[in-house]
Design a protein around this motif. Structure first.
Motif, PDB file in Angstrom:
ATOM      1  N   LEU A 264       0.846  -1.199   0.000  1.00  0.00           N
ATOM      2  CA  LEU A 264       0.000   0.000   0.000  1.00  0.00           C
ATOM      3  C   LEU A 264       0.884   1.253   0.000  1.00  0.00           C
ATOM      4  CD1 LEU A 264      -2.900  -1.031   2.413  1.00  0.00           C
ATOM      5  CD2 LEU A 264      -2.730  -1.258  -0.083  1.00  0.00           C
ATOM      6  N   GLY A 265       0.500   2.207  -0.844  1.00  0.00           N
ATOM      7  CA  GLY A 265       1.290   3.432  -0.955  1.00  0.00           C
ATOM      8  C   GLY A 265       2.401   3.306  -2.000  1.00  0.00           C
ATOM      9  N   ARG A 266       2.554   2.109  -2.586  1.00  0.00           N
ATOM     10  CA  ARG A 266       3.613   1.911  -3.590  1.00  0.00           C
ATOM     11  C   ARG A 266       3.027   1.937  -4.995  1.00  0.00           C
ATOM     12  NH1 ARG A 266       8.532  -0.756  -1.741  1.00  0.00           N
ATOM     13  NH2 ARG A 266       9.038  -0.784  -3.967  1.00  0.00           N
ATOM     14  N   ARG A 267       3.887   2.271  -5.962  1.00  0.00           N
ATOM     15  CA  ARG A 267       3.504   2.108  -7.365  1.00  0.00           C
ATOM     16  C   ARG A 267       3.716   0.638  -7.721  1.00  0.00           C
ATOM     17  NH1 ARG A 267       1.659   5.375 -10.761  1.00  0.00           N
ATOM     18  NH2 ARG A 267       1.901   4.965 -12.991  1.00  0.00           N
ATOM     19  N   VAL A 268       2.718   0.041  -8.371  1.00  0.00           N
ATOM     20  CA  VAL A 268       2.800  -1.394  -8.644  1.00  0.00           C
ATOM     21  C   VAL A 268       2.425  -1.720 -10.090  1.00  0.00           C
ATOM     22  CG1 VAL A 268       2.248  -2.079  -6.260  1.00  0.00           C
ATOM     23  CG2 VAL A 268       0.382  -1.774  -7.901  1.00  0.00           C
ATOM     24  N   ARG A 269       2.890  -2.868 -10.527  1.00  0.00           N
ATOM     25  CA  ARG A 269       2.380  -3.444 -11.772  1.00  0.00           C
ATOM     26  C   ARG A 269       1.815  -4.813 -11.391  1.00  0.00           C
ATOM     27  NH1 ARG A 269       6.612  -3.783 -14.896  1.00  0.00           N
ATOM     28  NH2 ARG A 269       6.145  -1.934 -16.134  1.00  0.00           N
ATOM     29  N   VAL A 270       0.527  -5.033 -11.657  1.00  0.00           N
ATOM     30  CA  VAL A 270      -0.053  -6.334 -11.341  1.00  0.00           C
ATOM     31  C   VAL A 270      -0.422  -7.014 -12.648  1.00  0.00           C
ATOM     32  CG1 VAL A 270      -1.736  -7.596  -9.978  1.00  0.00           C
ATOM     33  CG2 VAL A 270      -1.066  -5.323  -9.256  1.00  0.00           C
TER      34      VAL A 270
END
Ligand code: BTN
Length: 309
Positions: A264-270
């Motif tokens: 949470l609070g991070r930039r992600v690629r799912v």
């Protein structure tokens, strides 16, 4: 653990006791006392025969002894070495209806070494001696859609137990437990059920505990590497007690998960089955849905492989 064996251990915990005295205290025959003492020795308990009677030595660091002193309703099936604890758990789950009717405790398959461990997405899972390779066979009265909450509960329980051991663990969505980006624990949940009720859920939890850095795969870490060698009996007991507390108070699972989240609070690629979702991870919703702000939209991701960017 058999009740009489537990009573033998409890009685000897206060000091040595002779066979006849034990037989009187436990209200069993002297022959029965001898048989229980032998069975306990076979499970790894040190019970010396001295002039003062039976004397209890060190409680084993791991093995069937995990059930002794465990404050949660689980029966432990221990293996020194096994293919996959999840595979063994599936066999136990298959005995299903019969065990459920008998109203027995949930079973935990536990191993020191796992030679055919399975990870998510059909990956191999390396399980050398010194780890905690475990599979919980659960029969909760819930619809299949709620089962992912049990996986989150397991991740929270592992994180709390690792933190108590001095390891700054965090959870990466959906259920990896990491330390500084390196993997401490993986969880593989499997289930069978009908439309509105599960028959069984197996929560497979693999934790790198007393394993030296050189014996770990690339990108993995262990409790030993991050803090120190721990007593695995106590470690597993804390893990199962934490898990048991969370499953009986499901409202506490998501708040705890948020507290320990590295995502949470991070930039992600799912990477999902249909598309890659890239954006900021802003929340988790029941039963484990990741909310990603992609700037255009808020996307709710139910399953996928998550990368922190
Ligand atoms: C993952 O891919 O991260 C999940 C790994 C799960 C490994 C555990 S070890 C105990 C249990 N038995 C298995 O074969 N797998 C799980």
């Amino acid at each position: 653990m058999n009740d009489t064996r537990r009573a033998v251990l409890d009685a000897l915990a206060d000091g040595p006791m002779s066979g006849p005295e034990l037989a009187r205290t436990l209200d069993v025959s002297r022959n029965a006392v001898w048989k229980h003492v032998e069975a306990l020795r076979e499970s790894g308990f040190e019970i010396e025969s001295t002039g003062d009677g039976y004397r209890l030595g060190e409680i084993p660091e791991f093995g069937p002894a995990v059930e002794y002193g465990l404050d949660a309703p689980f029966e432990i099936e221990y293996h020194d070495s096994v293919g996959s604890t999840n595979d063994r758990a599936r066999e136990i789950a298959g005995e299903g209806a019969k065990r459920a009717e008998e109203d027995i405790e949930d079973v935990v398959v536990l191993a020191d070494e796992q030679v055919g461990g399975r990870g998510r997405l059909d990956r191999e899972w390396v399980g050398p001696s010194g780890g905690v390779w475990s599979s919980l066979v659960l029969r909760p009265d819930i619809p299949p859609s709620h089962a992912p909450l049990l996986t989150l509960a397991a991740a929270v329980a592992v994180t709390r137990t690792a933190r108590e051991a001095g390891v700054p663990a965090e959870i990466k969505w959906p259920n990896d437990v990491l330390v500084n980006g390196e993997k401490l624990c993986g969880i593989l949940t499997e289930m069978e059920g009908e439309a509105n009720r599960v028959s069984w859920v197996i929560v497979g939890i693999g934790i790198n505990v007393n394993i030296a850095g050189d014996d770990l795969p690339e990108g993995a870490t262990s409790v030993q590497e991050q803090a120190e060698t721990v007593n695995r009996r106590i470690f597993v007991q804390r893990l199962l007690e934490e898990f048991d507390e969370l499953r009986t108070a499901p409202d506490k699972i998501l708040p705890a998960w948020r507290e320990y989240s590295a995502t949470l609070g991070r930039r992600v690629r799912v990477e999902t089955r249909n598309e890659d979702v890239v954006g900021d991870a802003i929340d988790i919703e029941s039963p484990g849905v990741l909310v990603v702000d992609t700037e255009d939209d808020e996307v709710r991701v139910h399953a996928g492989d998550c990368e922190h960017l």
